[in-house]
Structures are given as C-alpha cells and as structure tokens.
Design a protein around this motif. Structure first.
Motif, PDB file in Angstrom:
ATOM      1  N   PRO A  54     -22.514  27.373   1.923  1.00 37.98           N
ATOM      2  CA  PRO A  54     -23.156  28.672   1.649  1.00 37.98           C
ATOM      3  C   PRO A  54     -22.169  29.712   1.090  1.00 37.98           C
ATOM      4  O   PRO A  54     -21.021  29.772   1.519  1.00 37.98           O
ATOM      5  CB  PRO A  54     -23.643  29.133   3.031  1.00 37.98           C
ATOM      6  N   LEU A  55     -22.636  30.504   0.150  1.00 34.40           N
ATOM      7  CA  LEU A  55     -21.812  31.592  -0.390  1.00 34.40           C
ATOM      8  C   LEU A  55     -22.002  32.888   0.396  1.00 34.40           C
ATOM      9  O   LEU A  55     -21.129  33.764   0.390  1.00 34.40           O
ATOM     10  CB  LEU A  55     -22.176  31.844  -1.863  1.00 34.40           C
ATOM     11  N   GLU A  56     -23.126  32.999   1.057  1.00 35.11           N
ATOM     12  CA  GLU A  56     -23.388  34.203   1.846  1.00 35.11           C
ATOM     13  C   GLU A  56     -22.334  34.312   2.957  1.00 35.11           C
ATOM     14  O   GLU A  56     -22.174  33.386   3.755  1.00 35.11           O
ATOM     15  CB  GLU A  56     -24.782  34.062   2.462  1.00 35.11           C
ATOM     16  N   ALA A  57     -21.608  35.429   2.981  1.00 41.11           N
ATOM     17  CA  ALA A  57     -20.453  35.542   3.879  1.00 41.11           C
ATOM     18  C   ALA A  57     -20.807  35.269   5.341  1.00 41.11           C
ATOM     19  O   ALA A  57     -20.057  34.594   6.060  1.00 41.11           O
ATOM     20  CB  ALA A  57     -19.807  36.917   3.747  1.00 41.11           C
ATOM     21  N   SER A  58     -21.951  35.772   5.780  1.00 36.33           N
ATOM     22  CA  SER A  58     -22.289  35.631   7.204  1.00 36.33           C
ATOM     23  C   SER A  58     -22.716  34.201   7.552  1.00 36.33           C
ATOM     24  O   SER A  58     -22.907  33.873   8.718  1.00 36.33           O
ATOM     25  CB  SER A  58     -23.403  36.599   7.586  1.00 36.33           C
ATOM     26  N   ARG A  59     -22.869  33.364   6.522  1.00 32.21           N
ATOM     27  CA  ARG A  59     -23.216  31.966   6.780  1.00 32.21           C
ATOM     28  C   ARG A  59     -22.077  31.022   6.382  1.00 32.21           C
ATOM     29  O   ARG A  59     -22.205  29.805   6.470  1.00 32.21           O
ATOM     30  CB  ARG A  59     -24.508  31.589   6.038  1.00 32.21           C
ATOM     31  N   ASN A  60     -20.963  31.602   5.958  1.00 31.51           N
ATOM     32  CA  ASN A  60     -19.803  30.806   5.549  1.00 31.51           C
ATOM     33  C   ASN A  60     -18.677  31.031   6.566  1.00 31.51           C
ATOM     34  O   ASN A  60     -18.381  32.178   6.924  1.00 31.51           O
ATOM     35  CB  ASN A  60     -19.367  31.256   4.141  1.00 31.51           C
ATOM     36  N   VAL A  61     -18.052  29.951   7.026  1.00 29.14           N
ATOM     37  CA  VAL A  61     -17.060  30.092   8.104  1.00 29.14           C
ATOM     38  C   VAL A  61     -15.901  31.010   7.712  1.00 29.14           C
ATOM     39  O   VAL A  61     -15.414  31.801   8.529  1.00 29.14           O
ATOM     40  CB  VAL A  61     -16.530  28.716   8.577  1.00 29.14           C
ATOM     41  N   ALA A  62     -15.466  30.924   6.445  1.00 28.40           N
ATOM     42  CA  ALA A  62     -14.372  31.795   5.998  1.00 28.40           C
ATOM     43  C   ALA A  62     -14.832  33.254   6.023  1.00 28.40           C
ATOM     44  O   ALA A  62     -14.085  34.159   6.440  1.00 28.40           O
ATOM     45  CB  ALA A  62     -13.927  31.406   4.587  1.00 28.40           C
ATOM     46  N   LEU A 121      -4.470  35.815  14.901  1.00 25.08           N
ATOM     47  CA  LEU A 121      -5.438  35.361  13.897  1.00 25.08           C
ATOM     48  C   LEU A 121      -6.310  34.208  14.405  1.00 25.08           C
ATOM     49  O   LEU A 121      -7.429  34.013  13.924  1.00 25.08           O
ATOM     50  CB  LEU A 121      -4.703  34.927  12.623  1.00 25.08           C
ATOM     51  N   VAL A 122      -5.775  33.459  15.376  1.00 26.24           N
ATOM     52  CA  VAL A 122      -6.528  32.305  15.890  1.00 26.24           C
ATOM     53  C   VAL A 122      -7.906  32.742  16.388  1.00 26.24           C
ATOM     54  O   VAL A 122      -8.921  32.104  16.128  1.00 26.24           O
ATOM     55  CB  VAL A 122      -5.732  31.594  17.010  1.00 26.24           C
ATOM     56  N   ARG A 123      -7.919  33.868  17.081  1.00 24.68           N
ATOM     57  CA  ARG A 123      -9.176  34.355  17.648  1.00 24.68           C
ATOM     58  C   ARG A 123     -10.228  34.631  16.563  1.00 24.68           C
ATOM     59  O   ARG A 123     -11.414  34.361  16.752  1.00 24.68           O
ATOM     60  CB  ARG A 123      -8.899  35.635  18.437  1.00 24.68           C
ATOM     61  N   PHE A 124      -9.774  35.187  15.428  1.00 23.65           N
ATOM     62  CA  PHE A 124     -10.723  35.464  14.339  1.00 23.65           C
ATOM     63  C   PHE A 124     -11.244  34.154  13.736  1.00 23.65           C
ATOM     64  O   PHE A 124     -12.440  34.006  13.487  1.00 23.65           O
ATOM     65  CB  PHE A 124     -10.060  36.309  13.245  1.00 23.65           C
ATOM     66  N   ALA A 125     -10.321  33.226  13.512  1.00 23.99           N
ATOM     67  CA  ALA A 125     -10.715  31.952  12.918  1.00 23.99           C
ATOM     68  C   ALA A 125     -11.677  31.202  13.836  1.00 23.99           C
ATOM     69  O   ALA A 125     -12.547  30.457  13.369  1.00 23.99           O
ATOM     70  CB  ALA A 125      -9.469  31.110  12.620  1.00 23.99           C
ATOM     71  N   MET A 126     -11.542  31.410  15.135  1.00 26.73           N
ATOM     72  CA  MET A 126     -12.451  30.757  16.093  1.00 26.73           C
ATOM     73  C   MET A 126     -13.903  31.177  15.862  1.00 26.73           C
ATOM     74  O   MET A 126     -14.828  30.428  16.179  1.00 26.73           O
ATOM     75  CB  MET A 126     -12.036  31.092  17.536  1.00 26.73           C
ATOM     76  N   GLU A 127     -14.095  32.378  15.300  1.00 34.05           N
ATOM     77  CA  GLU A 127     -15.473  32.815  15.007  1.00 34.05           C
ATOM     78  C   GLU A 127     -16.088  31.944  13.906  1.00 34.05           C
ATOM     79  O   GLU A 127     -17.293  31.716  13.890  1.00 34.05           O
ATOM     80  CB  GLU A 127     -15.502  34.296  14.645  1.00 34.05           C
ATOM     81  N   GLY A 128     -15.242  31.482  12.972  1.00 35.58           N
ATOM     82  CA  GLY A 128     -15.721  30.526  11.973  1.00 35.58           C
ATOM     83  C   GLY A 128     -16.176  29.231  12.640  1.00 35.58           C
ATOM     84  O   GLY A 128     -17.205  28.656  12.289  1.00 35.58           O
ATOM     85  N   ALA A 132     -19.713  27.161  12.734  1.00 38.09           N
ATOM     86  CA  ALA A 132     -19.809  25.763  12.287  1.00 38.09           C
ATOM     87  C   ALA A 132     -20.391  24.837  13.354  1.00 38.09           C
ATOM     88  O   ALA A 132     -21.165  23.933  13.049  1.00 38.09           O
ATOM     89  CB  ALA A 132     -18.426  25.261  11.861  1.00 38.09           C
ATOM     90  N   SER A 133     -20.014  25.055  14.601  1.00 42.28           N
ATOM     91  CA  SER A 133     -20.376  24.064  15.623  1.00 42.28           C
ATOM     92  C   SER A 133     -21.084  24.652  16.834  1.00 42.28           C
ATOM     93  O   SER A 133     -21.444  23.925  17.754  1.00 42.28           O
ATOM     94  CB  SER A 133     -19.120  23.343  16.108  1.00 42.28           C
ATOM     95  N   GLY A 134     -21.225  25.971  16.863  1.00 40.51           N
ATOM     96  CA  GLY A 134     -21.873  26.592  18.021  1.00 40.51           C
ATOM     97  C   GLY A 134     -20.902  26.924  19.136  1.00 40.51           C
ATOM     98  O   GLY A 134     -21.252  27.629  20.074  1.00 40.51           O
ATOM     99  N   ALA A 135     -19.662  26.416  19.054  1.00 40.03           N
ATOM    100  CA  ALA A 135     -18.671  26.722  20.091  1.00 40.03           C
ATOM    101  C   ALA A 135     -17.397  27.230  19.422  1.00 40.03           C
ATOM    102  O   ALA A 135     -16.914  26.628  18.468  1.00 40.03           O
ATOM    103  CB  ALA A 135     -18.365  25.477  20.915  1.00 40.03           C
ATOM    104  N   ALA A 136     -16.875  28.346  19.937  1.00 39.88           N
ATOM    105  CA  ALA A 136     -15.685  28.953  19.326  1.00 39.88           C
ATOM    106  C   ALA A 136     -14.439  28.220  19.800  1.00 39.88           C
ATOM    107  O   ALA A 136     -13.589  28.787  20.472  1.00 39.88           O
ATOM    108  CB  ALA A 136     -15.617  30.435  19.677  1.00 39.88           C
TER     109      ALA A 136
END
Lengths: 308, 308
Positions: A54-62, A121-128, A132-136
């Motif tokens: 997905p390109l939509e930011a809120s649906r893309n992990v990045a 930064l790890v904490r932010f990436a965990m939101e991605g 992706a998987s339902g678990a941070a």
C-alpha cells in the motif's frame, strides 16, 4: 541534507533457542529506500518498487513507523517522502516489514539531525510491526536498527540489548517461496511447555549468548538447539529435517527456522563454509519442485546503513 | 608434596532466572580440607569437624568423589586421607556437599600432579552430589571448582562453560536455620509451565549472561527475575517477599533463593552496598524468632584454592 538513501537489512528473528528474544541482521538481502524532505507536513510513500504494498501512509509499515516518530517530535511542519525498493519478499520470514520500518525511521532521524538514539527508534519501528502482524514485536526491528545480534529481554518495560557478534560468523538463508502465515505459525504453538524442555531451552540461550561473547564457535554450535518451537513449526517447511541435517554435515554450526518461516537460516564459521552450506541447500531443494532463493551473508553489525 | 590444605567455597545455584543452569562461587562461607597422601590405597575420611557426617568413604560425598577420580586414574596404589573442617551447614542451600566434593577432587588432583583439568574434575565431584541428593547435578560443583559464574548448558553430553564475572559484584547470603529438603523443594514444582513465562525466563537468562559480559550492573539487576520457580518455592522461606523487597530498596541488584533454599542471596555492586543489604536482612529477620546467619562475600573467581 534534503535526501538520503539507506540500506535496510533483512533480519533473522527467533534464532534457534532464542525464540521471541534473539535476532540478527543480514548484509543480504536488504531493501533500499530514498527518503526526501518535503514541504508538505507528514509522511507520504511516493513509490514501492518490487512488491505490491500500500502507498497510503497509514497502511504502509514505513509510513506508520515514521508517523510514530513524528508524533514524538512535535514539529508540525516536518514532512517526508519515502521511495522503497523492496528486495526482501513480504512473508519470507526474514523481516521484510521490519526492514521498511527500520530503514524509514533511521533515515528520517538522520535527516532531522538525529534527535533520537538508535535504541529509541526501535519503539517507532515497532509500530510498523504492529500494523504488519498485529503485535508490536521487536525481534526483527531491533537487529535491523542496531545491527548484529540483539536480545529483547522484556517488552514491559521495553528492554533491548545489543550482543557481541563474532567477526567470522556468516549466515546462509534459504527462502522457499511458499506461504506460511505468521498467525498460523503462532497458532500451532502450545500454550504450555514441559519444565524440562524450558530448562534445556534457557540453558541453550545462556550458552548461545556466552558463545557469542567468547567467540566460541563450538559453543555457539552446540547451543543452536530449539527443543520447543522447531519440533512443531518445522512441519510447515518442506524437507526441513533433511535440510538441517545436510547443512550441518556440510559444516554449518547450526540454525533453524527464520522468524516464523518459511525461510531457514544456518550459521557458519567463515564465508567458505557458508557457501558450501548454500550448495547443500541447493542440492536438497532443487528436486523438490518448490521455487526458492538462497542468500549468503555476513552478519551485518551496523544495522540500517546510509548508502547515498 | 605429601599434603595440601584447600579452601572449598560455598556456592549459589539456581541464580534467579538461571534455575538449574547458572551458579556462582562465594569467598565466604567455605570449608577447609587437609588432604594427605597415604600408603594405604583408596580414600579414607580421617575426621569431619563442625558437622555430623559419615566417615565411611562410600557414604561421604568427598570420599565418593575421590573414588570416582581414582577409578579413572587406574593407579591401584594411590591412597589419600581427608580431614574436613565444615563451615557450610549441610542443608543450607549454599552447596555444602558440593564444597566437600569439589575440595576433595581438586586437592587430590593437585597431589597427583594434575592429571585432570578442572573441567574434568567436575564430573567426579558430581558423583558426590549423586550421593547427597540422588541426582548428579553440576550447578554447585561447577562454580565450586571453576570459580565465578558458571553455566551448565546440558548434561547429555555434559557441557559447562565459565562465564565472565564483573569485578565489583558482591553477594550477601542469609541462611535461615530451618530445614527445607531438596526433595520437597523439587516436588512442589510444576511439570509444565506457561510458554509466555518460559520465554520471559529465557529472555532474562540471555540478558543476565550478556549483563555479566558487558559488566552492565543495571542489566544484571533487571534480569535477576525468576517467574517460574521463585513464586512457588518462596512459600517455604520465612518472610521471603519482604526480605527481597527491603534488600532491593537497600540497593541490592536483585537475588532469589539460593539452590533449593532456605538460604536467600542478593547481588550488589560493591562491598558497601552488600553490607547495607546484610544490615537490612538483619532488620527483617531479627524479629522473626528464627536462627539465621548472614554472609557478605565477593564472588570467588578461582574456585577451590590452595591455602597451605
């Protein structure tokens, strides 16, 4: 600096006995990402090459990972545009979503003059990962960001430590191109385990960490044993036991399922051994009629790297 | 050399999360033993001071351990006489039987010109443990012989590794003089544990080992957590939870039950903190009407030592 190009590494989570706690970063495969400052506040994904995401930011992990970062920044004007070149197949079990999340937050943080430490930064990436998987979970994003071997001791509070990585440790990964859903892989696990198995597992975890610090390849080899998860999950992976046996005969120190599969990783001492293991993987998989890819890589001790 | 005097250290097994796998050696308390060559082949226990223990070699842990060594030696003429000065109370949970077994085999090995490595001696001393408890466990004899922190990764095959021991780590031990039988302490354990608890435990084990190598006292502190055994066994120890809480408030890094109890150990950074923890233990136990002893000790990194 208005734009940056980063390499975001693939990662192996659930390193044998270290289920849910130990991960490592690869030099290959990895994604590349170009991150550009933008006049428009917030984050946009301008393009994803090599995968249908997905390109939509809120649906893309990045996108989600960078949104989490920007929320903590409290600068309403900060804006970024991300272009992603995927080399890590989504669903491969080598941290595809983690690479995108990790690369994005490291890149944005660099363009901002590094207001956050790599650990933060790890904490932010965990939101991605949550998207992706339902678990941070952190077992892929931690090694992707910090490099080398990492250990997630606890989530509440989040407690991550980088482990020592012996120089001569190489990884061979085979990605059988079949689908194993993380949710399925999790569902077949048992909720209770035998105390004797649990003790054996934490003896191995302690020994693996000690082996890494001692650079004791024999001890690393002996401790790469998972008596709890692998016996169950390996049924999802074609020819797993033959593959593992043959790789160890070919000189691999040991290995197991990468993440929740279907990829399988093997550690070796030195490049020559890692390449021999790759040949063996080829020999085992060629007759199976399953598409697959094989990667040979040193352990990546830097995590996400600037490449332009 | 016809005789030797050794110091045989007390040990803490089951170091928090490291149930059944991680142990450490103390500088105090410890037994002393005089071992003399004898014209009479085999081993005799000439005296045991300070405890009521069997003199018959085949019923004495030191005797049995040395017999195991002599069997491997295949010299039918080798003979030794052992005099034991016990300072470690049998049944205290700080490795009383292990000290006798360890001291005896290290002493005899030295008098023989060291035919065996220290690691090889562990196996002989384990025979003493088999006599004492019915199980040839290594989690006390390994640190008693090797010193410092040790990890028993596996029994089949036996796989023991010495861990790095940070210099400034001190131990405070309280021995409440009540009886806790090892067999009772083992019986109340559950045969199955929750997967989530097991993962938390091996995350802590990995972090504890990493913390020792990193000399990271904060990480050591955070990982000294046992979510599996302590919640069950602590009911056998008077005022355990208050004791632990107050010790941590007084600056202890953390701790838990020593072996299968009743002793409780706390780790501290530095002697001053360890002595404060001893004061706190005193304050908690003085009103209880239970006899107790408290020991403050650096970690013993040498194991069994020659003192004469």
């Amino acid at each position: 600096m208005d734009s940056i190009k980063v390499f975001a590494p693939g990662t192996v989570a659930n390193v044998a006995c270290g289920f849910d706690v130990i991960g490592l970063a690869l030099d290959a495969p990895g994604d590349e990402m170009i991150i550009r400052r933008s006049e428009v506040p917030g984050v946009r994904i301008s393009a994803v090459h090599g995968a249908d995401l997905p390109l939509e930011a809120s649906r893309n992990v990045a996108g989600v990972a960078v949104q989490a970062l920007l929320q903590k920044l409290e600068d309403p004007k900060a804006g970024f545009e991300i272009e992603i070149f995927k080399n890590i197949h989504p669903g491969s079990g080598i941290g595809s979503s983690a690479a995108s999340s990790a690369g994005a937050v490291v890149g944005v943080n660099l363009l901002l003059g590094e207001p956050f430490s790599r650990k933060q930064l790890v904490r932010f990436a965990m939101e991605g990962e949550r998207l992706a998987s339902g678990a941070a979970h952190a077992d892929n994003v931690a090694p992707a960001i910090l490099g080398g071997f990492t250990l997630v001791r606890s989530y509440r509070p989040l407690d991550i430590t980088a482990l020592h990585t012996p120089k001569d440790l190489w990884v061979t990964v085979i990605h059988p191109q079949i689908e194993v859903k993380t949710s399925d892989a999790r569902e077949i696990l048992k909720q209770k385990v035998l105390m004797t198995d649990a003790i054996r597992q934490w003896g191995n975890v302690g020994a693996l960490v000690a082996g890494l610090y001692q650079e004791n390849y024999d001890l690393i080899s002996r401790s790469l044993e998972d008596v709890i998860v692998e016996p169950i999950r390996s049924i999802l992976i074609p020819a797993f036991h033959e593959l593992k046996l043959r790789c160890k005969e070919a000189g691999a120190l040991g290995g197991g399922i990468s993440g929740s599969g279907p990829s399988v990783f093997m550690l070796s001492k030195g490049e020559e051994s890692a390449r021999k293991v790759a040949d063996t993987m080829n020999q085992v998989y060629a007759p199976l009629g399953v598409d697959y890819k094989i990667y040979v890589s040193q352990i990546n001790t830097e995590g996400v790297k600037v490449i332009g």
